[in-house]
Motif scaffolding. Structure first.
Motif, short mmCIF file in Angstrom:
data_model
loop_
_atom_site.label_atom_id
_atom_site.label_comp_id
_atom_site.label_asym_id
_atom_site.label_seq_id
_atom_site.Cartn_x
_atom_site.Cartn_y
_atom_site.Cartn_z
N HIS A 87 2.77 1.40 3.30
CA HIS A 87 4.02 0.63 3.30
C HIS A 87 5.12 1.43 2.58
O HIS A 87 6.26 1.51 3.03
CB HIS A 87 3.86 -0.69 2.52
CG HIS A 87 2.96 -1.71 3.13
ND1 HIS A 87 1.96 -2.34 2.43
CD2 HIS A 87 2.92 -2.23 4.39
CE1 HIS A 87 1.35 -3.21 3.22
NE2 HIS A 87 1.90 -3.15 4.41
N LEU B 154 -4.88 2.70 7.04
CA LEU B 154 -4.69 1.93 5.81
C LEU B 154 -4.03 0.56 6.05
O LEU B 154 -3.07 0.45 6.81
CB LEU B 154 -3.81 2.77 4.86
CG LEU B 154 -3.60 2.25 3.45
CD1 LEU B 154 -4.91 1.94 2.76
CD2 LEU B 154 -2.80 3.27 2.65
N SER B 155 -4.56 -0.46 5.39
CA SER B 155 -3.96 -1.80 5.45
C SER B 155 -4.24 -2.52 4.13
O SER B 155 -5.14 -2.11 3.37
CB SER B 155 -4.57 -2.61 6.60
OG SER B 155 -5.94 -2.84 6.32
N SER B 156 -3.51 -3.61 3.88
CA SER B 156 -3.75 -4.40 2.66
C SER B 156 -5.16 -4.97 2.68
O SER B 156 -5.82 -5.04 1.64
CB SER B 156 -2.74 -5.54 2.56
OG SER B 156 -1.43 -5.04 2.58
N PHE C 266 -5.02 4.53 -2.08
CA PHE C 266 -4.52 3.52 -1.13
C PHE C 266 -3.31 2.73 -1.63
O PHE C 266 -2.57 2.17 -0.83
CB PHE C 266 -5.63 2.49 -0.80
CG PHE C 266 -6.89 3.09 -0.24
CD1 PHE C 266 -6.90 4.33 0.38
CD2 PHE C 266 -8.09 2.39 -0.31
CE1 PHE C 266 -8.07 4.87 0.90
CE2 PHE C 266 -9.27 2.92 0.21
CZ PHE C 266 -9.25 4.17 0.81
N VAL C 267 -3.17 2.63 -2.96
CA VAL C 267 -2.09 1.79 -3.50
C VAL C 267 -1.27 2.58 -4.52
O VAL C 267 -1.77 3.53 -5.12
CB VAL C 267 -2.65 0.50 -4.18
CG1 VAL C 267 -3.34 -0.39 -3.17
CG2 VAL C 267 -3.58 0.84 -5.33
N THR D 235 0.86 -1.21 0.00
CA THR D 235 0.00 0.00 0.00
C THR D 235 0.89 1.25 0.00
O THR D 235 2.11 1.15 0.20
CB THR D 235 -0.87 0.06 1.27
OG1 THR D 235 0.00 0.30 2.40
CG2 THR D 235 -1.65 -1.23 1.49
N ILE E 196 -9.73 2.67 -5.07
CA ILE E 196 -8.54 2.39 -4.26
C ILE E 196 -7.34 3.28 -4.66
O ILE E 196 -6.23 3.05 -4.20
CB ILE E 196 -8.14 0.89 -4.32
CG1 ILE E 196 -7.91 0.44 -5.77
CG2 ILE E 196 -9.18 0.02 -3.63
CD1 ILE E 196 -7.24 -0.93 -5.89
N TYR F 227 -1.94 7.77 6.77
CA TYR F 227 -2.05 6.34 6.47
C TYR F 227 -2.45 5.50 7.69
O TYR F 227 -2.36 4.28 7.66
CB TYR F 227 -0.72 5.82 5.91
CG TYR F 227 -0.20 6.63 4.76
CD1 TYR F 227 -0.98 6.81 3.62
CD2 TYR F 227 1.06 7.22 4.81
CE1 TYR F 227 -0.51 7.57 2.56
CE2 TYR F 227 1.52 7.98 3.75
CZ TYR F 227 0.75 8.15 2.64
OH TYR F 227 1.20 8.89 1.59
N VAL G 253 -7.63 -2.41 1.53
CA VAL G 253 -7.58 -2.24 0.06
C VAL G 253 -8.42 -3.32 -0.62
O VAL G 253 -9.23 -3.04 -1.51
CB VAL G 253 -6.10 -2.33 -0.44
CG1 VAL G 253 -6.04 -2.48 -1.95
CG2 VAL G 253 -5.31 -1.14 0.04
N LYS G 254 -8.24 -4.58 -0.15
CA LYS G 254 -8.97 -5.70 -0.77
C LYS G 254 -10.46 -5.56 -0.53
O LYS G 254 -11.27 -5.84 -1.41
CB LYS G 254 -8.43 -7.03 -0.24
CG LYS G 254 -7.04 -7.34 -0.78
CD LYS G 254 -6.49 -8.63 -0.27
CE LYS G 254 -5.84 -8.47 1.07
NZ LYS G 254 -5.03 -9.59 1.50
N LYS H 240 -2.25 -0.37 -9.35
CA LYS H 240 -3.70 -0.27 -9.11
C LYS H 240 -4.51 -1.18 -10.05
O LYS H 240 -5.39 -1.93 -9.62
CB LYS H 240 -4.13 1.20 -9.29
CG LYS H 240 -5.61 1.43 -9.06
CD LYS H 240 -5.96 2.89 -9.32
CE LYS H 240 -7.30 3.00 -10.00
NZ LYS H 240 -7.62 4.34 -10.44
#
Ligand code: PNS
Length: 165
Positions: free
Chosen positions: A18, A128-130, A146-147, A15, A143, A125, A133-134, A152
């Protein structure tokens, strides 16, 4: 000797949160290895280890002292083998802390010379987490913030593939 830090994680997918930690770590150490590892608490996953590595490589190609690897084993073992001085992890909210603290103590027991450093997330952030996002992507949400933009479309495509199965 050049200082080496490891930024470990499951990165399913990486993300912008990260990426912020990786970028800031790269300013503090001569070399950074972003290490994709398996988290036994997170089964399955949306992306394979090699896809996760590829996503991080594409998102960090502009940072010259960053490398990306996958290790199917213990983080501490890998860090010792590579001669790392530090493991750097991002800390978001207080609820991250308990598990991160246990991991840091375990790694210290396994490799006493390697320090775990917690880097406080940018407030932007914190949420925010993976997984987020999913989840947002699975419901068709945007998204983009977020990424990394480089990956993307790959995420959107995978979500669509999974839905059409
Ligand atoms: O991004 P994550 O899922 O919070 O990262 C956790 C990760 C992958 C760094 C952690 O599960 C890990 O280090 N896995 C490798 C196995 C290991 O070394 N376990 C002992 C430390 S808990």
């Amino acid at each position: 000797m050049a200082s080496l830090a490891i930024c470990p994680g499951s990165f399913d997918p990486v993300t912008v949160g990260h990426l912020d930690i990786i970028r800031r770590t790269a300013k503090m150490f001569d070399r950074v290895i972003v290490l994709v590892l398996m988290n036994s608490k997170k089964s399955g996953g949306m992306f394979t280890p090699s896809e996760r590595v590829d996503f991080i490589k594409r998102s960090t190609s502009h940072i010259p002292n960053v490398e990306v690897e996958f290790h199917d084993g213990l983080l501490a073992e890998y860090a010792v083998k590579k001669g790392a001085v530090a493991i750097v992890k991002g800390l978001r909210v207080l609820s991250d802390y308990e598990d991160e603290f246990k991991q840091a103590l375990t790694n210290k027991k396994l490799a006493s010379d390697i320090e775990t450093i917690f880097m406080v997330t940018d407030t932007e952030y914190m949420f925010l987490s993976s997984s987020l996002v999913k989840e947002v992507g699975s419901f068709g949400g945007d998204i983009s913030d977020f990424v990394p933009s480089a990956i993307k479309q790959d995420i959107i495509d995978r979500i669509r593939e999974l839905r059409e199965r």
